[in-house]
Design an enzyme around this catalytic site. Structure first.
Site, mmCIF file in Angstrom:
data_model
loop_
_atom_site.group_PDB
_atom_site.id
_atom_site.type_symbol
_atom_site.label_atom_id
_atom_site.label_comp_id
_atom_site.label_asym_id
_atom_site.label_seq_id
_atom_site.Cartn_x
_atom_site.Cartn_y
_atom_site.Cartn_z
ATOM 1 N N ALA A 36 0.794 -1.232 0.000
ATOM 2 C CA ALA A 36 0.000 0.000 0.000
ATOM 3 C C ALA A 36 0.825 1.279 0.000
ATOM 4 C CB ALA A 36 -0.938 0.006 1.203
ATOM 5 N N ALA A 37 2.133 1.178 0.233
ATOM 6 C CA ALA A 37 2.961 2.382 0.242
ATOM 7 C C ALA A 37 3.677 2.597 -1.087
ATOM 8 C CB ALA A 37 3.987 2.311 1.376
ATOM 9 N N ARG A 81 8.081 -2.064 -13.387
ATOM 10 C CA ARG A 81 8.937 -2.248 -14.557
ATOM 11 C C ARG A 81 9.735 -0.981 -14.817
ATOM 12 N NH1 ARG A 81 6.005 -3.301 -19.799
ATOM 13 N NH2 ARG A 81 7.791 -2.736 -21.014
ATOM 14 N N HIS A 114 -1.866 -11.009 -19.679
ATOM 15 C CA HIS A 114 -1.674 -9.621 -19.244
ATOM 16 C C HIS A 114 -0.246 -9.146 -19.528
ATOM 17 C CE1 HIS A 114 -2.472 -5.969 -17.056
ATOM 18 N NE2 HIS A 114 -1.582 -6.238 -16.104
ATOM 19 N N MET A 136 -3.127 2.050 -13.366
ATOM 20 C CA MET A 136 -3.252 0.711 -12.787
ATOM 21 C C MET A 136 -4.041 0.764 -11.485
ATOM 22 S SD MET A 136 -2.665 -2.518 -13.147
ATOM 23 C CE MET A 136 -4.154 -2.938 -12.245
#
EC number: 1.1.1.37
Length: 347
Positions: free
Chosen positions: A42-43, A114, A210, A261
């Protein structure tokens, strides 16, 4: 601003998803079920905007934010927003169990993004280990949760998660879903631009996997119909497949597609919550255990979501010759990615 963002989240769900007034009709605001959502990672670049969007979701009553560092700050920041959910931050492996306990939905954006020059193997070697560790904890602390896998490469991380859950005796194929929603979001956006139609009216199923050529948008099934030239369809397909690279290059090595995203992840989590709450006819594309393609144990296609997670994997429907060719091309690459994940999990 808050109201407009909430409307945006709701309106951009699958065309099959109910509108907010239908949601209210299904159950009054005072009787919306209590739902805990945990965000693991979450960070991070995806995790922070995703945490914000989940805080804005009225279906969430508890929001657990977990990462190896930085989560107390994110939780404090997001926790000041005056929406329904209570926010708690958890940091470090010793607090992972607390973050997960009682979760209805677990969203996993954890891992490294990425970067230019990074190979798929580089990404795999780092993120596969992270996913393996997190899924081991999920199997222990919230084995019945619906798991939304964002961590790339999804074509491999979903099979890894499946193997970990099988070893723990907790695997439920209906509750493990790879998030491919960003491919759908991009396909809709690019198609609307080329067809010159309002993007909010567009629906385009995206199947396969994906990553790269495994992403197969079915523009022949796009709504509303548009008589686009074959060259345009090929260009739209290529751009959808290369959407992630387009953002990485545009950010000049300083980031990846984190915001879009997070948006896509929030849309998909919202659909899962609606399904759990019994809202009818919730349909989204997702990378799940599937028998649609005999050689592929996992495949992305439209799925119907419900109280048990994936209620039904929907058939591909009619495809153009170009799309049929694309499907044949993607099968060996997707198969290799799936097998790579399974092999890693069993090492």
């Amino acid at each position: 601003m808050r109201a407009s963002m909430l409307r945006l989240i709701r309106s951009r769900s699958s065309s099959a998803a109910p509108r907010p007034h239908l949601l209210r009709r299904a159950y009054g605001s005072e009787s919306v079920p209590e739902r805990k959502v945990a965000v693991l990672g979450a960070a991070g670049g995806i995790g922070q905007p995703l945490a914000l969007l989940m805080k804005l979701n009225p279906l969430v009553s508890q929001l657990a934010l977990y990462d190896i560092a930085g989560t107390p700050g994110v939780a404090a920041d997001v926790g000041h927003i005056n929406t329904r959910s209570e926010v708690a931050g958890y940091v470090g492996e010793e607090q992972l169990g607390q973050a997960l306990e009682g979760s209805d939905v677990v969203i996993i954006p954890a891992g490294v993004p990425r970067k230019p020059g990074m190979t798929r193997d580089d990404l795999f070697n780092i993120n596969a280990g992270i996913v393996k560790s997190l899924c081991t904890a999920i199997a222990k602390y919230c084995p019945n949760a619906v798991v939304n896998m964002i961590s790339n490469p999804v074509n491999s991380t979903v099979p890894i998660a499946a193997e970990i859950f099988k070893k723990a005796g907790t695997y439920n194929e209906k509750k493990l879903l790879g998030v491919t929603t960003l491919d759908v979001v991009r396909a809709k956006t690019f198609y609307a631009g080329k067809a010159k139609v309002p993007v909010e009216e567009v629906n385009v199923p995206v199947v396969g996997g994906h990553a790269g050529i495994t992403i197969l948008p079915l523009f022949s099934q796009a709504v509303p119909k548009a008589n686009l030239a074959d060259e345009d369809i090929k260009a739209l397909t290529k751009r959808t497949q290369d959407g992630g690279t387009e953002v990485v290059e545009a950010k000049a090595g300083k980031g990846s597609a984190t915001l879009s995203m997070a948006y896509a992840g929030a849309l998909f989590a919202d659909a899962c919550l609606k399904g759990l709450n019994g809202v009818p006819d919730v349909v989204e594309c997702s990378f799940v255990q599937s028998s649609i393609i005999t050689e592929l144990p996992f495949f992305a296609s439209k799925v119907k979501l419900g109280k048990n997670g994936v209620e039904e994997v929907l058939e591909l429907g009619p495809m153009s010759d170009y799309e049929k060719q694309g499907l044949e091309i993607l099968i060996p690459e997707l198969k290799a990615s799936i097998e790579k994940g399974i092999k890693f999990a069993n090492q």
